[in-house]
Write a protein that holds these residues in place. Structure first.
Motif, short mmCIF file in Angstrom:
data_model
loop_
_atom_site.label_atom_id
_atom_site.label_comp_id
_atom_site.label_asym_id
_atom_site.label_seq_id
_atom_site.Cartn_x
_atom_site.Cartn_y
_atom_site.Cartn_z
N GLU A 108 0.81 -1.22 0.00
CA GLU A 108 0.00 0.00 0.00
C GLU A 108 0.84 1.26 0.00
O GLU A 108 1.79 1.35 0.77
CB GLU A 108 -0.91 0.01 1.22
CG GLU A 108 -1.96 -1.08 1.17
CD GLU A 108 -2.92 -0.99 2.33
OE1 GLU A 108 -3.87 -0.20 2.22
OE2 GLU A 108 -2.71 -1.70 3.32
N PRO A 109 0.45 2.25 -0.79
CA PRO A 109 -0.57 2.25 -1.85
C PRO A 109 -0.05 1.66 -3.15
O PRO A 109 -0.81 1.20 -3.99
CB PRO A 109 -0.91 3.72 -2.02
CG PRO A 109 0.36 4.43 -1.71
CD PRO A 109 1.03 3.60 -0.63
N VAL A 110 1.29 1.65 -3.33
CA VAL A 110 1.95 1.02 -4.47
C VAL A 110 3.20 0.35 -3.91
O VAL A 110 3.91 0.95 -3.11
CB VAL A 110 2.35 2.05 -5.56
CG1 VAL A 110 3.09 1.39 -6.70
CG2 VAL A 110 1.12 2.77 -6.09
N PRO A 111 3.48 -0.90 -4.31
CA PRO A 111 4.64 -1.59 -3.75
C PRO A 111 5.93 -0.81 -3.94
O PRO A 111 6.15 -0.21 -4.98
CB PRO A 111 4.69 -2.90 -4.55
CG PRO A 111 3.32 -3.07 -5.10
CD PRO A 111 2.76 -1.71 -5.29
N GLY A 112 6.75 -0.86 -2.91
CA GLY A 112 8.06 -0.24 -2.99
C GLY A 112 9.06 -1.18 -3.65
O GLY A 112 8.68 -2.15 -4.32
N ASP A 113 10.31 -0.94 -3.43
CA ASP A 113 11.37 -1.79 -3.93
C ASP A 113 11.30 -3.12 -3.18
O ASP A 113 11.00 -3.15 -1.99
CB ASP A 113 12.71 -1.09 -3.70
CG ASP A 113 13.84 -1.83 -4.34
OD1 ASP A 113 14.38 -2.75 -3.68
OD2 ASP A 113 14.19 -1.52 -5.49
N ILE A 114 11.61 -4.21 -3.86
CA ILE A 114 11.57 -5.53 -3.24
C ILE A 114 12.47 -5.60 -2.01
O ILE A 114 12.19 -6.30 -1.05
CB ILE A 114 11.90 -6.64 -4.27
CG1 ILE A 114 11.61 -8.04 -3.71
CG2 ILE A 114 13.34 -6.55 -4.73
CD1 ILE A 114 10.18 -8.40 -3.63
N ASP A 115 13.56 -4.84 -2.02
CA ASP A 115 14.48 -4.84 -0.89
C ASP A 115 13.90 -4.17 0.35
O ASP A 115 14.49 -4.26 1.43
CB ASP A 115 15.81 -4.19 -1.28
CG ASP A 115 16.58 -5.05 -2.28
OD1 ASP A 115 16.46 -6.28 -2.22
OD2 ASP A 115 17.27 -4.48 -3.14
N ASP A 116 12.74 -3.51 0.22
CA ASP A 116 12.07 -2.91 1.37
C ASP A 116 11.34 -3.96 2.21
O ASP A 116 10.94 -3.68 3.33
CB ASP A 116 11.06 -1.84 0.92
CG ASP A 116 11.73 -0.64 0.28
OD1 ASP A 116 12.94 -0.43 0.50
OD2 ASP A 116 11.04 0.09 -0.45
N LEU A 117 11.15 -5.15 1.66
CA LEU A 117 10.52 -6.24 2.41
C LEU A 117 11.52 -6.88 3.35
O LEU A 117 12.73 -6.89 3.07
CB LEU A 117 10.03 -7.33 1.44
CG LEU A 117 8.72 -7.08 0.73
CD1 LEU A 117 8.52 -8.12 -0.37
CD2 LEU A 117 7.56 -7.11 1.70
N PRO A 118 11.05 -7.45 4.45
CA PRO A 118 11.96 -8.20 5.33
C PRO A 118 12.63 -9.34 4.54
O PRO A 118 12.02 -9.92 3.64
CB PRO A 118 11.04 -8.76 6.41
CG PRO A 118 9.84 -7.89 6.39
CD PRO A 118 9.68 -7.43 4.97
N ARG A 119 13.85 -9.67 4.91
CA ARG A 119 14.61 -10.71 4.21
C ARG A 119 13.83 -12.02 4.10
O ARG A 119 13.89 -12.70 3.08
CB ARG A 119 15.94 -10.96 4.93
CG ARG A 119 16.79 -12.04 4.25
CD ARG A 119 18.13 -12.22 4.90
NE ARG A 119 18.95 -11.04 4.86
CZ ARG A 119 19.69 -10.65 3.81
NH1 ARG A 119 19.67 -11.37 2.72
NH2 ARG A 119 20.42 -9.56 3.87
#
Length: 131
Positions: A108-119
């Motif tokens: 939300e509201p638009v996905p960020g960079d994949i590296d922003d997700l937990p490992r």
């Protein structure tokens, strides 16, 4: 800085999430209900439920080895007119309520960079695919 800047996604206004329908319990999918709630809050979000979008061999190999225990999501940013923007991102495996909450925040509201997700949500081997 806006999280869309610097990632080649300045035109992104929405996203599409493809949920592997073959993952896990095969019946009631708690992850499906949670993703539906995210999509309802995002005017340019779309949820697609599909039989293993990565292929049966991928799904079977992941289940046999235990490497993909959980749900696999494919996410791609898009414009308001549904044109794809950037690469398809593999998210998962989504195993817990905490994983699901982190994924929802990231979408939300638009996905960020994949590296922003937990490992732990980037454990699936990455391959970049742009449309």
């Amino acid at each position: 800085m806006d999280r869309q800047q610097g990632h080649g996604t300045s035109d992104a206004a929405g996203f599409t999430v493809v949920l592997c329908d073959s993952c896990e319990d095969g019946g009631e999918l708690p992850v499906l209900a949670a993703l539906r709630e995210v999509i309802r809050r995002c005017p340019h979000g779309m949820l697609v439920r599909a039989t293993c979008p990565l292929g049966r061999l991928w799904c079977h190999a992941g289940k046999v080895t235990g490497a993909l225990s959980g749900h696999t999501l494919l996410v791609q940013r898009c414009t308001r007119s549904r044109s794809p923007v950037g690469e398809v991102m593999l998210v998962g495996p989504v195993r817990t309520a905490e994983d699901l909450a982190a994924t929802a925040r990231w979408l939300e509201p638009v996905p960020g960079d994949i590296d922003d997700l937990p490992r732990r949500l980037r454990e699936i081997p990455r391959t970049s695919t742009s449309n």
